[in-house]
Design a protein around this motif. Structure first.
Motif, PDB file in Angstrom:
ATOM      1  N   THR A   1       0.844  -1.192   0.000  1.00 22.99           N
ATOM      2  CA  THR A   1       0.000   0.000   0.000  1.00 22.99           C
ATOM      3  C   THR A   1       0.881   1.244   0.000  1.00 22.99           C
ATOM      4  O   THR A   1       2.033   1.192   0.447  1.00 22.99           O
ATOM      5  CB  THR A   1      -0.899   0.025   1.246  1.00 22.99           C
ATOM      6  N   PRO A   2       0.366   2.371  -0.471  1.00 23.68           N
ATOM      7  CA  PRO A   2       1.140   3.614  -0.402  1.00 23.68           C
ATOM      8  C   PRO A   2       1.521   3.968   1.035  1.00 23.68           C
ATOM      9  O   PRO A   2       2.607   4.487   1.286  1.00 23.68           O
ATOM     10  CB  PRO A   2       0.201   4.662  -1.002  1.00 23.68           C
ATOM     11  N   TRP A   3       0.623   3.663   1.979  1.00 24.90           N
ATOM     12  CA  TRP A   3       0.926   3.941   3.386  1.00 24.90           C
ATOM     13  C   TRP A   3       2.158   3.151   3.827  1.00 24.90           C
ATOM     14  O   TRP A   3       3.050   3.699   4.469  1.00 24.90           O
ATOM     15  CB  TRP A   3      -0.287   3.611   4.262  1.00 24.90           C
ATOM     16  N   LEU A   4       2.206   1.865   3.479  1.00 24.39           N
ATOM     17  CA  LEU A   4       3.358   1.035   3.854  1.00 24.39           C
ATOM     18  C   LEU A   4       4.637   1.526   3.184  1.00 24.39           C
ATOM     19  O   LEU A   4       5.700   1.545   3.805  1.00 24.39           O
ATOM     20  CB  LEU A   4       3.109  -0.425   3.454  1.00 24.39           C
ATOM     21  N   GLN A   5       4.548   1.911   1.934  1.00 22.07           N
ATOM     22  CA  GLN A   5       5.718   2.440   1.235  1.00 22.07           C
ATOM     23  C   GLN A   5       6.235   3.700   1.931  1.00 22.07           C
ATOM     24  O   GLN A   5       7.448   3.866   2.113  1.00 22.07           O
ATOM     25  CB  GLN A   5       5.386   2.752  -0.223  1.00 22.07           C
ATOM     26  N   ASN A   6       5.326   4.554   2.343  1.00 22.13           N
ATOM     27  CA  ASN A   6       5.687   5.774   3.050  1.00 22.13           C
ATOM     28  C   ASN A   6       6.361   5.460   4.389  1.00 22.13           C
ATOM     29  O   ASN A   6       7.382   6.069   4.752  1.00 22.13           O
ATOM     30  CB  ASN A   6       4.441   6.646   3.257  1.00 22.13           C
ATOM     31  N   ILE A   7       5.810   4.512   5.117  1.00 25.08           N
ATOM     32  CA  ILE A   7       6.400   4.116   6.407  1.00 25.08           C
ATOM     33  C   ILE A   7       7.806   3.567   6.187  1.00 25.08           C
ATOM     34  O   ILE A   7       8.739   3.902   6.919  1.00 25.08           O
ATOM     35  CB  ILE A   7       5.499   3.084   7.132  1.00 25.08           C
ATOM     36  N   PHE A   8       7.971   2.731   5.178  1.00 25.95           N
ATOM     37  CA  PHE A   8       9.298   2.185   4.891  1.00 25.95           C
ATOM     38  C   PHE A   8      10.286   3.306   4.584  1.00 25.95           C
ATOM     39  O   PHE A   8      11.375   3.365   5.157  1.00 25.95           O
ATOM     40  CB  PHE A   8       9.258   1.188   3.730  1.00 25.95           C
ATOM     41  N   GLN A   9       9.915   4.187   3.667  1.00 24.59           N
ATOM     42  CA  GLN A   9      10.822   5.259   3.247  1.00 24.59           C
ATOM     43  C   GLN A   9      11.170   6.208   4.395  1.00 24.59           C
ATOM     44  O   GLN A   9      12.309   6.656   4.501  1.00 24.59           O
ATOM     45  CB  GLN A   9      10.211   6.040   2.084  1.00 24.59           C
ATOM     46  N   ASN A  10      10.207   6.506   5.251  1.00 24.76           N
ATOM     47  CA  ASN A  10      10.442   7.476   6.322  1.00 24.76           C
ATOM     48  C   ASN A  10      11.100   6.900   7.566  1.00 24.76           C
ATOM     49  O   ASN A  10      11.796   7.628   8.280  1.00 24.76           O
ATOM     50  CB  ASN A  10       9.139   8.166   6.714  1.00 24.76           C
ATOM     51  N   TYR A  11      10.863   5.612   7.861  1.00 26.78           N
ATOM     52  CA  TYR A  11      11.313   5.080   9.146  1.00 26.78           C
ATOM     53  C   TYR A  11      12.181   3.828   9.067  1.00 26.78           C
ATOM     54  O   TYR A  11      12.872   3.503  10.029  1.00 26.78           O
ATOM     55  CB  TYR A  11      10.106   4.782  10.043  1.00 26.78           C
ATOM     56  N   TYR A  12      12.126   3.093   7.968  1.00 32.06           N
ATOM     57  CA  TYR A  12      12.799   1.799   7.932  1.00 32.06           C
ATOM     58  C   TYR A  12      13.803   1.636   6.788  1.00 32.06           C
ATOM     59  O   TYR A  12      14.398   0.574   6.651  1.00 32.06           O
ATOM     60  CB  TYR A  12      11.760   0.668   7.849  1.00 32.06           C
ATOM     61  N   SER A  13      14.002   2.638   5.970  1.00 34.39           N
ATOM     62  CA  SER A  13      14.866   2.477   4.797  1.00 34.39           C
ATOM     63  C   SER A  13      16.311   2.165   5.176  1.00 34.39           C
ATOM     64  O   SER A  13      17.009   1.474   4.430  1.00 34.39           O
ATOM     65  CB  SER A  13      14.809   3.717   3.913  1.00 34.39           C
ATOM     66  N   THR A  14      16.758   2.608   6.330  1.00 33.60           N
ATOM     67  CA  THR A  14      18.132   2.312   6.749  1.00 33.60           C
ATOM     68  C   THR A  14      18.242   0.972   7.465  1.00 33.60           C
ATOM     69  O   THR A  14      19.350   0.506   7.717  1.00 33.60           O
ATOM     70  CB  THR A  14      18.671   3.424   7.676  1.00 33.60           C
ATOM     71  N   ASN A  15      17.109   0.365   7.788  1.00 29.15           N
ATOM     72  CA  ASN A  15      17.125  -0.929   8.471  1.00 29.15           C
ATOM     73  C   ASN A  15      15.971  -1.797   7.954  1.00 29.15           C
ATOM     74  O   ASN A  15      14.958  -1.962   8.638  1.00 29.15           O
ATOM     75  CB  ASN A  15      17.031  -0.728   9.989  1.00 29.15           C
ATOM     76  N   PRO A  16      16.126  -2.367   6.754  1.00 25.21           N
ATOM     77  CA  PRO A  16      15.043  -3.153   6.154  1.00 25.21           C
ATOM     78  C   PRO A  16      14.645  -4.389   6.963  1.00 25.21           C
ATOM     79  O   PRO A  16      13.507  -4.833   6.875  1.00 25.21           O
ATOM     80  CB  PRO A  16      15.577  -3.547   4.779  1.00 25.21           C
ATOM     81  N   ARG A  17      15.567  -4.923   7.757  1.00 26.93           N
ATOM     82  CA  ARG A  17      15.203  -6.083   8.593  1.00 26.93           C
ATOM     83  C   ARG A  17      14.101  -5.729   9.581  1.00 26.93           C
ATOM     84  O   ARG A  17      13.215  -6.532   9.832  1.00 26.93           O
ATOM     85  CB  ARG A  17      16.419  -6.589   9.376  1.00 26.93           C
ATOM     86  N   ASP A  18      14.172  -4.531  10.133  1.00 26.96           N
ATOM     87  CA  ASP A  18      13.121  -4.093  11.049  1.00 26.96           C
ATOM     88  C   ASP A  18      11.788  -3.954  10.323  1.00 26.96           C
ATOM     89  O   ASP A  18      10.731  -4.223  10.887  1.00 26.96           O
ATOM     90  CB  ASP A  18      13.490  -2.773  11.721  1.00 26.96           C
ATOM     91  N   PHE A  19      11.835  -3.540   9.061  1.00 27.65           N
ATOM     92  CA  PHE A  19      10.605  -3.428   8.284  1.00 27.65           C
ATOM     93  C   PHE A  19       9.991  -4.809   8.053  1.00 27.65           C
ATOM     94  O   PHE A  19       8.774  -4.968   8.138  1.00 27.65           O
ATOM     95  CB  PHE A  19      10.858  -2.730   6.956  1.00 27.65           C
ATOM     96  N   ILE A  20      10.822  -5.788   7.794  1.00 29.77           N
ATOM     97  CA  ILE A  20      10.319  -7.159   7.623  1.00 29.77           C
ATOM     98  C   ILE A  20       9.656  -7.630   8.907  1.00 29.77           C
ATOM     99  O   ILE A  20       8.596  -8.249   8.877  1.00 29.77           O
ATOM    100  CB  ILE A  20      11.449  -8.108   7.172  1.00 29.77           C
ATOM    101  N   TYR A  21      10.251  -7.275  10.035  1.00 32.15           N
ATOM    102  CA  TYR A  21       9.633  -7.627  11.316  1.00 32.15           C
ATOM    103  C   TYR A  21       8.308  -6.879  11.492  1.00 32.15           C
ATOM    104  O   TYR A  21       7.340  -7.441  12.020  1.00 32.15           O
ATOM    105  CB  TYR A  21      10.595  -7.343  12.471  1.00 32.15           C
ATOM    106  N   LEU A  22       8.246  -5.626  11.038  1.00 36.99           N
ATOM    107  CA  LEU A  22       6.987  -4.878  11.095  1.00 36.99           C
ATOM    108  C   LEU A  22       5.912  -5.599  10.286  1.00 36.99           C
ATOM    109  O   LEU A  22       4.755  -5.659  10.698  1.00 36.99           O
ATOM    110  CB  LEU A  22       7.176  -3.450  10.573  1.00 36.99           C
ATOM    111  N   LEU A  23       6.283  -6.164   9.135  1.00 38.07           N
ATOM    112  CA  LEU A  23       5.329  -6.921   8.334  1.00 38.07           C
ATOM    113  C   LEU A  23       4.799  -8.131   9.108  1.00 38.07           C
ATOM    114  O   LEU A  23       3.624  -8.491   8.996  1.00 38.07           O
ATOM    115  CB  LEU A  23       5.949  -7.351   7.008  1.00 38.07           C
ATOM    116  N   THR A  24       5.649  -8.736   9.910  1.00 41.58           N
ATOM    117  CA  THR A  24       5.210  -9.846  10.764  1.00 41.58           C
ATOM    118  C   THR A  24       4.226  -9.357  11.818  1.00 41.58           C
ATOM    119  O   THR A  24       3.225 -10.016  12.100  1.00 41.58           O
ATOM    120  CB  THR A  24       6.432 -10.504  11.449  1.00 41.58           C
TER     121      THR A  24
END
Length: 101
Positions: free
Chosen positions: A3-26
């Protein structure tokens, strides 16, 4: 497809740590996208950091009524329906709320 919301969250908060974003997906999978959105938006309004431990802590402290974001959406709809049914009921002189058991 994200979703655009998820893309925005990734770009703003998780782009430097993608592993944390994967955990957020969990976390989203375990709770629902709407519930995690509610948590993250609440954290943002409070000026708290958007990190997984903050999101989890927020989710753990939600009351059951807060956790069900569908209730937040449904409440105004139910109120409008209740009002409309009351109006229709009074038009037909059946007494207020006679449609309720």
């Amino acid at each position: 497809m994200p979703t655009p919301w998820l893309q925005n969250i990734f770009q703003n908060y998780y782009s430097t740590n993608p592993r944390d974003f994967i955990y957020l997906l969990t976390i989203i999978e375990q709770n629902s996208l709407e519930t995690v959105q509610f948590a993250i938006e609440s954290l943002k309004r409070q000026g708290l950091p958007i990190q997984n431990d903050q999101v989890i802590n927020y989710l753990l402290n939600l009351t059951p009524s807060q956790a069900d974001t569908q209730d937040l959406i449904q409440a105004p709809i139910e109120q409008a329906c209740y009002h409309q049914l009351s109006e229709i009921s009074s038009m037909y002189s059946q007494g207020e709320n006679s449609w309720i058991n």
